[in-house]
Design a protein around this motif. Structure first.
Motif, mmCIF file in Angstrom:
data_model
loop_
_atom_site.group_PDB
_atom_site.id
_atom_site.type_symbol
_atom_site.label_atom_id
_atom_site.label_comp_id
_atom_site.label_asym_id
_atom_site.label_seq_id
_atom_site.Cartn_x
_atom_site.Cartn_y
_atom_site.Cartn_z
ATOM 1 N N SER A 38 0.929 -1.249 0.105
ATOM 2 C CA SER A 38 -0.070 0.107 0.166
ATOM 3 C C SER A 38 0.876 1.264 0.139
ATOM 4 O O SER A 38 0.511 2.384 -0.611
ATOM 5 C CB SER A 38 -1.017 -0.122 1.287
ATOM 6 N N CYS A 52 6.714 10.609 5.944
ATOM 7 C CA CYS A 52 6.133 9.122 6.370
ATOM 8 C C CYS A 52 4.513 9.733 6.774
ATOM 9 O O CYS A 52 3.682 8.752 6.829
ATOM 10 C CB CYS A 52 6.848 8.813 7.596
ATOM 11 N N SER A 53 4.477 10.773 7.397
ATOM 12 C CA SER A 53 3.291 11.114 8.069
ATOM 13 C C SER A 53 1.887 11.390 6.861
ATOM 14 O O SER A 53 0.894 11.296 7.347
ATOM 15 C CB SER A 53 3.356 12.574 8.502
ATOM 16 N N ALA A 54 2.349 11.029 5.712
ATOM 17 C CA ALA A 54 1.377 11.505 4.523
ATOM 18 C C ALA A 54 0.513 9.993 4.625
ATOM 19 O O ALA A 54 -0.564 10.170 3.710
ATOM 20 C CB ALA A 54 1.936 11.679 3.294
ATOM 21 N N PHE A 55 0.945 9.065 5.201
ATOM 22 C CA PHE A 55 0.361 7.604 4.961
ATOM 23 C C PHE A 55 -0.486 7.383 6.300
ATOM 24 O O PHE A 55 0.321 7.228 7.545
ATOM 25 C CB PHE A 55 1.499 6.599 4.797
ATOM 26 N N GLU A 56 -1.616 6.860 5.904
ATOM 27 C CA GLU A 56 -2.562 6.528 7.038
ATOM 28 C C GLU A 56 -2.485 4.883 6.963
ATOM 29 O O GLU A 56 -3.056 4.562 6.211
ATOM 30 C CB GLU A 56 -3.866 6.878 6.654
ATOM 31 N N LEU A 57 -1.752 4.572 7.887
ATOM 32 C CA LEU A 57 -1.751 3.084 8.017
ATOM 33 C C LEU A 57 -2.252 2.652 9.365
ATOM 34 O O LEU A 57 -2.184 2.960 10.403
ATOM 35 C CB LEU A 57 -0.177 2.692 8.037
ATOM 36 N N PRO A 58 -2.927 1.166 9.163
ATOM 37 C CA PRO A 58 -3.218 0.581 10.550
ATOM 38 C C PRO A 58 -2.410 -0.054 11.456
ATOM 39 O O PRO A 58 -2.584 -1.020 12.049
ATOM 40 C CB PRO A 58 -4.195 -0.401 9.899
ATOM 41 N N THR A 60 1.441 0.554 14.209
ATOM 42 C CA THR A 60 2.020 1.564 15.110
ATOM 43 C C THR A 60 3.001 2.251 14.436
ATOM 44 O O THR A 60 3.360 1.800 13.255
ATOM 45 C CB THR A 60 2.585 0.641 16.536
ATOM 46 N N LYS A 61 3.518 3.330 14.962
ATOM 47 C CA LYS A 61 4.623 4.355 14.441
ATOM 48 C C LYS A 61 5.797 3.428 14.096
ATOM 49 O O LYS A 61 6.605 3.430 13.072
ATOM 50 C CB LYS A 61 4.810 5.262 15.243
ATOM 51 N N CYS A 64 5.386 1.299 11.340
ATOM 52 C CA CYS A 64 5.810 1.821 10.228
ATOM 53 C C CYS A 64 7.089 2.196 9.757
ATOM 54 O O CYS A 64 7.457 1.882 8.524
ATOM 55 C CB CYS A 64 4.958 3.282 10.196
#
Length: 120
Positions: A38, A52-58, A60-61, A64
């Motif tokens: 994704s 990295c902050s542009a991606f909304e991932l399910p 934890t940081k 990521c």
């Protein structure tokens, strides 16, 4: 400064494999994970470098960070610090030169089920 020397701050440079050191098994492993795929799909959809902050991932940081590291170490993405942001870009030209058509085939297979559900 010597030719080829990095302008990154000490401790802020990230290791990336040279094009000649990118290997198919590592690329396929990196692209086999749905979260990493994704990320690559989002990067493929833009010519811009994305933080990295542009991606909304399910996840934890820290997870990521792991996924970005796997992609970078496999040679799929390039990461660079710009101020306090870590920007990400797809290494499309390198991947295409080494494995012609692979990235597009994987991304097409990844997006096809979603397009079929939308009736596209």
């Amino acid at each position: 400064m010597t030719p080829g020397a990095s302008t990154a701050l000490p401790g802020r440079a990230l290791d990336h494999p040279d094009r000649a050191d990118i290997r198919l098994p590592q690329v396929l492993h990196a692209l086999a994970d749905p979260v990493r795929l994704s990320l690559v799909s989002a990067l493929a959809a833009t010519a811009a470098e994305l933080p990295c902050s542009a991606f909304e991932l399910p996840v934890t940081k820290s997870t990521c960070t792991h996924h970005f590291r796997v992609l970078r170490e496999a040679g799929v993405i390039r990461q660079a610090y710009r101020g306090t942001a870590k920007l990400n870009a797809l290494r499309r030209a390198d991947l295409e030169a080494l494995f012609p058509g692979l990235l597009d085939a994987i991304l097409t297979a990844y997006t096809a089920p979603a397009q079929a559900r939308r009736g596209a």
